[in-house]
Design a protein around this motif. Sequence first.
Motif, PDB file in Angstrom:
ATOM      1  N   PHE A 101       0.877  -1.169   0.000  1.00 24.73           N
ATOM      2  CA  PHE A 101       0.000   0.000   0.000  1.00 24.73           C
ATOM      3  C   PHE A 101       0.909   1.211   0.000  1.00 24.73           C
ATOM      4  N   ILE A 102       0.771   2.069  -1.003  1.00 25.43           N
ATOM      5  CA  ILE A 102       1.690   3.193  -1.087  1.00 25.43           C
ATOM      6  C   ILE A 102       1.456   4.122   0.105  1.00 25.43           C
ATOM      7  N   ALA A 103       2.560   4.545   0.760  1.00 24.33           N
ATOM      8  CA  ALA A 103       2.508   5.480   1.888  1.00 24.33           C
ATOM      9  C   ALA A 103       1.490   5.048   2.955  1.00 24.33           C
ATOM     10  N   TRP A 104       1.673   3.849   3.506  1.00 21.55           N
ATOM     11  CA  TRP A 104       0.804   3.313   4.571  1.00 21.55           C
ATOM     12  C   TRP A 104       0.868   4.217   5.799  1.00 21.55           C
ATOM     13  N   ASP A 105      -0.292   4.484   6.407  1.00 21.23           N
ATOM     14  CA  ASP A 105      -0.352   5.369   7.566  1.00 21.23           C
ATOM     15  C   ASP A 105      -0.716   4.585   8.828  1.00 21.23           C
ATOM     16  N   GLU A 106       0.251   4.470   9.767  1.00 24.22           N
ATOM     17  CA  GLU A 106       0.047   3.689  10.994  1.00 24.22           C
ATOM     18  C   GLU A 106      -1.092   4.256  11.843  1.00 24.22           C
ATOM     19  N   GLU A 107      -1.235   5.582  11.848  1.00 19.97           N
ATOM     20  CA  GLU A 107      -2.270   6.179  12.700  1.00 19.97           C
ATOM     21  C   GLU A 107      -3.660   5.740  12.265  1.00 19.97           C
ATOM     22  N   VAL A 108      -3.855   5.654  10.953  1.00 18.94           N
ATOM     23  CA  VAL A 108      -5.155   5.197  10.443  1.00 18.94           C
ATOM     24  C   VAL A 108      -5.381   3.755  10.886  1.00 18.94           C
ATOM     25  N   ALA A 109      -4.322   2.934  10.786  1.00 16.52           N
ATOM     26  CA  ALA A 109      -4.442   1.519  11.149  1.00 16.52           C
ATOM     27  C   ALA A 109      -4.754   1.364  12.647  1.00 16.52           C
ATOM     28  N   ASP A 110      -4.149   2.207  13.486  1.00 18.73           N
ATOM     29  CA  ASP A 110      -4.392   2.105  14.934  1.00 18.73           C
ATOM     30  C   ASP A 110      -5.860   2.341  15.270  1.00 18.73           C
TER      31      ASP A 110
END
Length: 448
Positions: free
Chosen positions: A346-355
């Motif tokens: 996934f291009i530019a995965w965002d950890e905050e969204v995943a949390d």
Amino acid sequence: GGAKPKDVAAEALFKVCKEAEEKMIDTSGKVTQWRVEDLKRVEVPAGMKGQFFDGDSYVILYSYTRRNRPEYIIYYWQGSKSSIDEKAASALLTRDLDDAYKGKPVQVRVTMGHEPKHFMAIFGGKMVIRNGGHASAFKNRNDQDKYDTDGTEMYHVKSQGASYTRTIQCEEKASALNSGDCFVLLTPKQMYIWQGAGANDEERKSAADVADTLRGSRSITVIKEGDESEDFWSAIGGKGEYAKSKFLSEDVREPRLFHLSTNTGGLTAQEVFNFTQEDLINDDVMMLDLYSEVYVWCGSDAQSDEKDSALKLALDYAKNNPDGRKECPVFKLEAGFEPPSFTAHFIAWDEEVADKWVKGDAKGSDMKKTTGKAVSSSDVGFLDPATNKFSLKELQVKGKQPDRVNPAKKELYLEDKVFKEIFGVTMAEFAAWKLWKQQAAKKKHSLF
């Protein structure tokens, strides 16, 4: 006035752009790019062409000649953090432009991260999506003073085949890297191009172009994966784990994402093209097919029977796929606990969204972001009551019985001794009872 807008949603882009791509293998047409400012169109300076800030919306006119006739496509690109007003204005300004050209152009709405191939191609592999907007955007790239205060930025360069390359700003940390792509790291004094061992020529060339566009007066250092300097690691918060292995295998195919849902009764699978992290829906189940392995991603709000059907489907898909794959393991992942081998696609995965996907008890848990749990056919369907036993209390909770317990046969999951105490007979004797009698006894003990 003018012709009715030929507005095309992102999903329909494939059909529209396929035709455009076939006819426009030649991308030597003219590109004009405007940014929406105070709800008007303002042309971006030549040096900023191909750069998009996620806090802004843009209108792009592509003019080319076909059979000696001028043809036009108007794209309007909407950043994920652009205001609702700006997004609406980009559509209206597109319509005005369309009217000015007497309704001849094709209008295409482009959502950030879902750029169609032709859109990427007209920028010749130099398309960059950056964080920020408006206010910060017009720092002249040679104006070091203003630029140096920006600190460190890292960009992920990913291609989808010849000249279909885009670059997106990502988190500045080691876990964002992966061996399949190139990354550009910009520090106050230095520019690094990091080349993953599995990166292709397109990506290496685009990374060099992007670095050149953003460098200002910095010098550029090219780093091959494995030859990183101390300075490089310290700029991204130290050395760390990232996805390596699968990009180096001989048979690499484009990853495919499927959205699995049981809304219609049966399980349906729909492919999501040009996917991004936003396509992962927390109340559904998704399947990421990497050819050498398959991941089943379970949203926190997905129903347990939905997860079960999805795992069955994935096991069947991996085992019986006619595309020539050999042993292909299936892994089950819980939303919010994705390992690098999953997020790298996934291009530019965002950890905050995943949390934010993580719910309830799992919140503080330190479930590690390992490769996920490998599943086999014994992990789907109802548990075998002969070998899986639960206490009476666990089975009595209405609608909350343990995962994969057959709700119609809860009593069979009791230990033999407990079963006999409750019903006064053995399981074999109970099985001979008439159904109404069984049900009455089960109701009495809240097992129905």
